[in-house]
Design a protein around this motif. Structure first.
Motif, short mmCIF file in Angstrom:
data_model
loop_
_atom_site.label_atom_id
_atom_site.label_comp_id
_atom_site.label_asym_id
_atom_site.label_seq_id
_atom_site.Cartn_x
_atom_site.Cartn_y
_atom_site.Cartn_z
N ASP A 122 -2.42 -7.66 5.83
CA ASP A 122 -3.29 -7.17 4.75
C ASP A 122 -2.59 -6.35 3.69
OD1 ASP A 122 -5.30 -8.44 6.07
OD2 ASP A 122 -6.29 -6.63 6.79
N LEU A 167 -0.75 -8.58 1.19
CA LEU A 167 -1.72 -9.41 0.46
C LEU A 167 -2.53 -8.59 -0.54
CD1 LEU A 167 -3.01 -11.87 3.21
CD2 LEU A 167 -1.45 -12.35 1.31
N ALA A 168 -2.75 -7.31 -0.24
CA ALA A 168 -3.51 -6.45 -1.16
C ALA A 168 -2.60 -5.75 -2.15
CB ALA A 168 -4.31 -5.43 -0.37
N LEU A 184 -6.17 -9.69 -1.57
CA LEU A 184 -7.26 -9.00 -0.88
C LEU A 184 -7.66 -7.75 -1.66
CD1 LEU A 184 -6.06 -9.19 2.85
CD2 LEU A 184 -7.87 -10.51 1.77
N ALA A 244 -8.58 -5.06 4.79
CA ALA A 244 -9.54 -6.16 4.72
C ALA A 244 -8.87 -7.34 5.43
CB ALA A 244 -9.85 -6.50 3.26
N GLY A 245 -9.45 -8.48 5.42
CA GLY A 245 -8.81 -9.65 6.02
C GLY A 245 -8.57 -9.49 7.50
N TYR A 263 -14.83 -1.93 7.21
CA TYR A 263 -13.74 -2.91 7.19
C TYR A 263 -13.82 -3.86 8.39
CZ TYR A 263 -11.42 -0.04 10.73
OH TYR A 263 -11.12 0.65 11.88
N TRP A 310 -15.85 -6.84 7.15
CA TRP A 310 -15.61 -7.38 5.82
C TRP A 310 -15.49 -8.89 5.95
CZ3 TRP A 310 -11.66 -10.23 3.61
CH2 TRP A 310 -11.73 -10.34 2.22
N PRO A 311 -16.00 -9.70 5.11
CA PRO A 311 -16.63 -9.46 3.82
C PRO A 311 -18.16 -9.31 3.87
CG PRO A 311 -16.19 -11.79 4.01
CD PRO A 311 -15.71 -11.14 5.29
#
Length: 190
Positions: A45, A48-49, A55, A60-61, A117, A120-121
């Motif tokens: 994550d 990726l964020a 993200l 998240a993820g 979290y 999520w989502p």
């Protein structure tokens, strides 16, 4: 929680469980996947964020149970046999410990919205102080009671790991040596 805190809690739980339940210490086949699992959500994550902007948050993820549970189910199916199941158990324990320990401070503060979290989502993420990158994140660390507690946990886990015979150290050393030997052979063949 910081990476060393996740790893410490995961190792302490693993070692104490195996000692109390089975009278034995963890092996490399459990400890190496445990270590990877304890860092896995952040390894997925945060880049990726923070780096790629894919993200909405570094939590998240892979931090969502809606991702974790299906992923762990697929890995359970994929890694059968005794050695595979031990590796799965180590990874799953590390992964789930990471998810729980990320929510520990929110639980202590009674801020249950901070646990969104985990779903999520479906649930909206709370506002986090997001980082401009992993190095900036580490450089922004401030000495807090929580950080001190995590460092003490890490010291305790490291001591227990040493008492347990440093499981996984030789396996990681052999893996590194094979990679280094392969790189050296590749360079000398040019």
């Amino acid at each position: 929680m910081w990476p060393w805190g996740h790893a410490a809690v995961a190792y302490l739980l693993c070692s104490l469980w195996l000692r109390s339940r089975y009278g034995r210490v963890p092996t490399a086949g459990v400890v190496v996947p445990l270590a990877v699992g304890s860092q896995f959500p952040d390894l997925v994550d945060k880049p990726l964020a923070w780096t790629f902007g894919v993200l909405p948050s570094g939590r998240a993820g892979a931090h969502s149970l809606l991702v974790a549970v299906p992923l762990l189910a697929v890995l359970w199916w994929r890694f059968d046999g005794p050695a595979g199941r031990r590796a799965w158990a180590g990874f799953a324990l590390g992964y789930l410990v990471h998810l729980v320990t990320d929510g520990v401070y929110a639980l202590i503060a009674g801020e249950f919205a901070g646990l969104a979290y985990l779903f999520w989502p479906v649930l909206s993420l709370p506002a986090y102080d997001e980082s401009m990158g992993i190095l900036a994140h580490f450089l922004a660390a401030e000495p807090t009671p929580e950080l001190l507690a995590e460092l003490i946990l890490f010291a305790a886990a490291t001591l227990l790991w040493a008492v347990d015979g440093a499981p996984g150290l030789r396996a990681v050393g052999r893996w590194c040596k094979r990679r280094a030997d392969g790189a050296t052979a590749g360079l000398s063949g040019r």
